[in-house]
Design a protein around this motif. Structure first.
Motif, PDB file in Angstrom:
ATOM      1  N   ASP A  54      27.000  41.111  38.492  1.00 54.71           N
ATOM      2  CA  ASP A  54      28.328  41.710  38.378  1.00 54.71           C
ATOM      3  C   ASP A  54      28.384  43.127  38.943  1.00 54.71           C
ATOM      4  N   ARG A  93      30.432  44.134  42.115  1.00 48.98           N
ATOM      5  CA  ARG A  93      31.870  43.956  41.978  1.00 48.98           C
ATOM      6  C   ARG A  93      32.545  45.138  41.294  1.00 48.98           C
ATOM      7  N   LYS A 119      38.649  38.438  34.806  1.00 55.40           N
ATOM      8  CA  LYS A 119      37.807  37.688  35.725  1.00 55.40           C
ATOM      9  C   LYS A 119      38.130  36.199  35.630  1.00 55.40           C
ATOM     10  N   GLU A 135      36.990  33.883  32.636  1.00 56.58           N
ATOM     11  CA  GLU A 135      36.591  34.725  31.516  1.00 56.58           C
ATOM     12  C   GLU A 135      37.163  34.221  30.197  1.00 56.58           C
ATOM     13  N   PRO A 137      43.228  38.233  37.902  1.00 60.10           N
ATOM     14  CA  PRO A 137      41.907  37.903  38.467  1.00 60.10           C
ATOM     15  C   PRO A 137      41.976  37.724  39.973  1.00 60.10           C
ATOM     16  N   THR A 152      36.297  40.848  42.803  1.00 68.24           N
ATOM     17  CA  THR A 152      36.757  41.847  41.847  1.00 68.24           C
ATOM     18  C   THR A 152      36.533  43.224  42.437  1.00 68.24           C
TER      19      THR A 152
END
Length: 442
Positions: A194, A197, A284, A287, A428, A432
């Motif tokens: 992650d 991002r 996200k 998510e 989202p 991201t």
């Protein structure tokens, strides 16, 4: 009407020029030997290009593909392989390839489970973890690190399967040095995946992407932003970030946060301002489905103005063994959000206002000028304009809904709002991008 006559001349089919099977007048049977026609052949010398092609196509002896099985298991029949799996004869990464070989023989996961006692989930974990270990061997990982996973290492290596080869090597070494369990390896893999991002987040440039500990520390650092300042939850998250951080620059950032100091510069060199009490997050993809707890809130459109905000249901709760959602009255639009701390803290009076343009929020247009839809989560039970640095949902001069800072409302003598803004949610996206940093609020 004149008639048109067409004359077609038919020629007899010669039996000497057509296939006798389809001839109208086949020749009579003759016992004599048929006349053989001479055949001429011309030898065409090969061209230079064909000679080169023949030279390239040299004879190659057949070599069977390398077997994925260890040498000591290659000569076993099906019954022998099942016996090895059923009794775990060897290290897990040695007999894990036997599962794939049984798949090739036509066995299904259910059949293998019945014969060996290894569940389908465990079969997948063993096969994938063995492949991860093979990639570590190919990356020339330290043998001492590899030996750490000889016993019970399948659960740990399985969690880092989504990382690249270099990331796996670094993550495996970090897991060994810090004695992480399966949950720790899962968090580490998610943090490493992650981290790119989150470029643009506050202090992102101070954390080193190459170091797994910095990626994990940055995840905890981000989580601390979801809690009020000061609060025990925020301090606990920052302490976790400090425990796992590796680089000195990141360590200094976390230490300043723990000490309450916000002065300094972020990764872009801009001066930081006071803590913003309204977190801005981008939802996200997936998510909500992965969240352990969710919150259901009524939604109003910004163009529907003040009336719908006041009429939206105040109470929404779950009932029964299945958690059936029950509201005090009917409503046409609802949204499901992950159980983030600011959202879970809302009891009665939570409402979501959907804006079609993010520019209604008071952030700096020269850096954040997104024409994207946003959701503003407001707490209608807190209507008083109390904090100067807080943000409130109010009605503009033209009757439209908008978000304004508390200090601006106080200057105009406004003491009550429609509700205090608790969270701003951005939609989202596949990639991201930047979150809203603290300094982007006016």
């Amino acid at each position: 009407m004149p008639s048109i006559t067409t004359t077609i001349a038919l020629k007899p089919i010669s039996p000497f020029t057509h296939n006798n099977l389809f001839s109208l007048n086949p020749p009579p049977f003759s016992p004599h030997r048929p006349i053989l026609k001479p055949i001429s052949a011309i030898i065409i010398p090969p061209s230079s290009s064909s000679q080169q092609y023949q030279q390239q196509q040299l004879y190659q002896p057949f070599r069977p593909p390398p077997s994925p099985l260890p040498p000591k298991f290659r000569n076993l029949d099906v019954a022998g392989r099942i016996d090895v799996l059923a009794n775990s004869l060897g290290l897990w990464y040695e007999y894990a390839p036997l599962i794939s070989s049984l798949y090739q023989e036509g066995f299904s996961p259910t059949t293998i489970e019945e014969a060996t006692g290894i569940s389908g989930v465990e079969q997948n974990r063993l096969v994938v973890a063995a492949q991860v270990r093979d990639s570590l061997v190919q990356s020339k990982t330290d043998p001492d690190v590899l030996s750490f996973f000889d016993t019970g290492g399948a659960e740990l290596l399985y969690e880092i399967r989504l990382l690249s080869a270099s990331q796996r090597a670094a993550a495996a070494k970090y897991a060994v040095e810090n004695k992480l369990d399966s949950q720790g390896c899962r968090d580490l893999a998610r943090a490493v995946k992650d981290f790119p991002r989150r470029k643009g987040d506050t202090a992102w440039g101070k954390f080193n992407y190459v170091l797994p500990g910095d990626c994990l520390s940055f995840m905890y650092y981000r989580q601390s932003k979801e809690y009020k300042n000061p609060s025990e939850e925020r301090t606990a998250a920052l302490q976790l970030a400090l425990d796992v951080v590796e680089s000195e620059d990141a360590k200094n950032v976390i230490t300043r946060e723990l000490e309450g100091g916000r002065a300094g510069k972020d990764s872009t060199g801009d001066e930081l301002v006071d803590v913003v009490k309204v977190p801005v997050v981008r939802l996200k993809i997936g998510e909500v489905s992965e969240a352990t707890t969710v919150v259901v809130l009524p939604v109003c459109r910004a163009e529907e103005k003040e009336k719908n905000v006041l009429e939206a249901p105040w109470e929404c709760k779950s009932e029964g063994d299945f958690g059936v959602v029950v509201a005090e009255k009917g409503w046409t639009r609802w949204v499901v959000l992950p159980g983030w701390e600011p959202v879970v803290g809302l009891r009665n009076g939570g409402v979501v206002v959907a804006f079609s343009d993010a520019r209604v929020l008071p952030w700096r247009a020269n850096r954040w000028y997104y024409e994207e839809a946003i959701l503003v989560v407001a707490d209608r039970s807190r209507k008083e304009v109390a904090a100067d640095d807080g943000f409130y949902l109010v009605v503009g001069d033209g009757g439209e809904l908008k978000v304004e800072r508390g200090s601006m409302l106080k200057e105009r003598g406004v003491e009550e709002s429609l509700g205090t803004v608790a969270l701003v949610v951005r939609p989202p996206k596949e990639e991201t991008d930047d979150q809203i940093a603290d300094e982007d609020w006016d």
